[in-house]
Scaffold this motif. Sequence first.
Motif, PDB file in Angstrom:
ATOM      1  N   TYR A  29     -30.219  13.980 -25.042  1.00  9.45           N
ATOM      2  CA  TYR A  29     -29.036  14.457 -25.737  1.00  9.45           C
ATOM      3  C   TYR A  29     -29.378  15.465 -26.833  1.00  9.45           C
ATOM      4  N   GLU A  37     -28.211  19.405 -27.164  1.00 12.63           N
ATOM      5  CA  GLU A  37     -27.430  19.975 -28.254  1.00 12.63           C
ATOM      6  C   GLU A  37     -28.125  21.202 -28.828  1.00 12.63           C
ATOM      7  N   ASP A  59     -24.120  18.002 -21.875  1.00  9.83           N
ATOM      8  CA  ASP A  59     -22.698  18.140 -22.185  1.00  9.83           C
ATOM      9  C   ASP A  59     -22.119  19.129 -21.173  1.00  9.83           C
ATOM     10  N   TRP A 113     -20.907  12.448 -32.165  1.00 17.75           N
ATOM     11  CA  TRP A 113     -20.574  12.474 -30.732  1.00 17.75           C
ATOM     12  C   TRP A 113     -19.337  13.348 -30.521  1.00 17.75           C
ATOM     13  N   GLN A 148     -18.390  15.130 -28.254  1.00 18.69           N
ATOM     14  CA  GLN A 148     -17.873  15.291 -26.899  1.00 18.69           C
ATOM     15  C   GLN A 148     -16.808  14.280 -26.520  1.00 18.69           C
ATOM     16  N   ALA A 181     -16.430  12.085 -20.474  1.00 21.10           N
ATOM     17  CA  ALA A 181     -17.462  12.654 -21.346  1.00 21.10           C
ATOM     18  C   ALA A 181     -18.537  11.619 -21.662  1.00 21.10           C
ATOM     19  N   THR A 232     -22.107  12.945 -20.522  1.00 21.10           N
ATOM     20  CA  THR A 232     -23.030  13.355 -21.579  1.00 21.10           C
ATOM     21  C   THR A 232     -23.977  12.246 -21.982  1.00 21.10           C
TER      22      THR A 232
END
Lengths: 882, 138
Positions: A201, A205, A236, B25, B27, B84, B88
């Motif tokens: 993650y 980002e 994402d 977070w 998203q 999401a 994600t």
Amino acid sequence: MPPKNVAKAAPAKVAVVADNRTLPSKEAALFKQVLQQYETKQWKKGLKTADTILKSRPDHGETLAMKGLFLASSDRKEEGYEFVKKGVRQDMGSHIVWHVYGLMHRADKNYEEALKCYSQANKIEKDSLNILGDLAILTIHLRHYSAYVDARMAILRAAPRLRRNWLGLAVAQHLDGQFAEADRTMTSYEEMLREVPDREYEHSEVLLYHASILEDAGEFEKCLDFLGDHASQIVDRQAYSVLRAHLLLKLGRKEPAEWAWQTLLEENPDNYNYIKAFVQAKDADVDSTTPEGKAAAVKVLDILTEDFPRSLAVRRLALDLVSGDEFRTKASKYLTDALSKGVPSIFADIKALYADHAKRAIIGELVESYRQSLEATETFGIPLSASSSEETVESSAAYLWTLYFLAQHHSALSAHSTALSLVDLAMAHTPSLPELSMLKARILKRAGDVDGALQAMTDARLLDGQDRFLNSKSAKYHLRADQVDEAEKIVGLFTKKDAPSPLQDLIDMQCLWFLQEEGQSFERQAKYALALKRYHQIFNIFTDIEEDQYDFHSYCLRKMTLRAYVNLLRYADNLRSHPRYMDAAKGAIEIYLQKHDDPSSVAPPPLTNGALEAAEEKKKQDKIEAAKAKKAADAAKEKDSKGKKAVVKKVDEDEVVPVIVDQDPNGDKLLATETPLDVALTFLRPLEKAAGGEVGTWVLSFEVAIRREKYLQALRALRSAHAIDPTSTALHPLIVRFKVLVSHLPEGTLSPTVQTTIDTGLVELLDGKSLDAFNAEVLQRGGAACVVAAAKGTLAAREGAQGEVEELLFQLLRDEANPTLADAVDALKVFRSIKSSKTDEFRKQASQRFPLAKAFRSPEEIAAGLAPRPTGNEGKEVIEES
Amino acid sequence: MQHCNLNNLPENYAMKYYLYHGLTWPQVSFVAEDHKGRVVGYILAKMDEEASEEPHGHVTSISVLRNYRRLGLANKLMLLSQQAMKTTFSASYVSLHVRKTNRAALSLYKDTLGFEVVEIESSYYADGEDAYSMKLTM
């Protein structure tokens, strides 16, 4: 004779170290302890140790400063500052004293001052990461972008192995507009990393952030390639897809863009941005103003409607663009779907179309026809297909919602009695639906019947006591009727039971709307101190929210959510464009202006004997309360220090939380200020920065500037407003007043250059016209607001124009002028401001035109509690022949 | 979002808490807006803060203004958030708490979205009301 000894050259002293900085070994060891005790928050011990050092070295600057720090942390802030300042004076060359001074200011949120101290400390001790870290955060908090870059650069040099220091530099460069450098920093960072697990993650980002830098730099092609190269590492997916789709569109790659936006629409076909972008990819434009452009856009929207039949957004957008028969067909489907389903918000949704009077008329016709058809045959009157005359039978709820829509429709046209009778019909159909009472309340509100509206909203609330929405609306209507205590009681049904009061809970939870409404209610009741108190409370909430970002400067770097971080900064910069801030600022500034103009007009009314005694009594009580609170605070301190001895943990040994007592609960001190214009400025300046696109901002700016006799600022305000909307009726009278004001200034008030600037500016604003011509022109434009503006302008332009102004305002009440309630209220204000003898006559006439409006009823009528009775033909309805 | 929440629910939060969600977070939270851009519905969500084998999401708060109901907004917001969380953060399930007496919400979670009741947490809410702890496996 022996040769004179050549004087030995004394070794050149490099820097003169303050005599009192170096400590003998015993005291030096103690000083080390002092620093440690600070780190572990042992204020009392630290104080003792510091005093020990000071016994033998009373001038040791660094110890004095540390002592100050301990004092401040023990709730003895004033003493603390004194000692810190002493320390600074004793040893200006020490980075420790400046660091301490900076810490003090930062804890008190004096960021500008803190920054100065930290900068000093940093000059002396360039490589201290401790100092640099705090310095960096201060620079970005205060938006000193290039200083932030310098700080981040220094941090990176000092500790290049820490990942986030690279990111910190990149962010700084990005914010400072150094896109190429930021790009390079990010690339170096990415190359530095060895093994990054796939789909991590944080790394994802970081990559997306890098992409956003490229996008901001306008490097669309590069950005697209970058995304492609790193696709597998970005988790994402939505952000990835949206960014990619944007870039394709920007680069003119229409087909891939179309495909990309289509995919996004499949996930969320109700997103207006996706829809608009898709249409753009198909070479059309939903914002087009030409008939051809609109038709092209509609064609695309029709395709989308087929692909995404459940999307309301697509079909609603089409309604903006079509007209005539096509509109009728599409609107009919849209409306009947909603009415059949029972969607309460359908009118709110459709209402935006009413600016187009043709569309408004069509909708009115359509819904009226549904109503009649439903009454007769329980169908909408629309055959299912061209061949058969078969129709769907609707549930009885459809009829209800049709009536509901119609009532709102007529209310929007100011046909209040029609609207009310429709609501009554609906209520007979379905008696216990809160929506209906709410609607009745809203209709009465728009008609100006504040008390009737309250009654109806209370009915609604009582139908569903579990619903906070109804509760909030009900409280708002109480406030509109100036029943503040009632309102507070009612919101108290939903606030925290352990809060000191419902109001306090709302303040803690930052409930802006309630504070604003209360403030406005107090203003109406001429309780200016309390009104100011509310507006200041709103001001403080905005300060707190702006303050919230502070911790995120380091948090986001740790979490690597850098895109969100940059958005946070932009959000904070724009914070005070929020309508609630504007409302509060306007309210506060207007009161301060009034105070400046005529202090007696805002003073609380003189108390009668009974009230005087009650006030004295209250003062006594307040004093006792305050003393009690202080005692409790001291006792708590005592208790803490006693109780904590039993605790095993040594950390936080002496932490003390001071009890904050509000020194000005009713805003009296606020109102008593000797410098109202200065306080007004503190509300105004943030407004000018964040809400410079609103005419209202510059109206306030003008009013403040002329009272401060800053005529160039006044001119600038007028020009800014003019640039936004040259036809603004709020602006018109201000221009007139300024011209008159400036021409009456004594010789020599303005320097020749200033005079010329202002004169030229005024000619532009007046469009080269004389005042009379300027006023005549706005009158010509027609419409109620213009009439009022012309009246105000005439008043300002000429002495003795009272009669003319009264004439003009009476014209307002004729049908051709089509005044709204607000226009008429504005006009009445003008009558009152000139103490016209015709005020009551105007009020009476206005009352005939707006029979439900409380604003036009006489005090006797209100006192007698006479309910206004709609006559059924109040004025002419505002429907135009289609 | 904060304004919408204050109007609809008694469980409210200071702005900093909303920012915390959005900056950790971003998203998984969504809003529904009217044509003027005002928030009429929202879902405020996060991922569970404790690192664990099975990452899972959590709904902190969700509500829609009373006069914007019947448009399926809560459903849409929830689905977007779930999607999401899954994409994600590889979330394997979502959890939330709901007041025992909130029939409308219960029906949304259970019937429309497929959440299951895991347990009852007594006196979960500030006013002492019990909560159903619910879970949806994705």
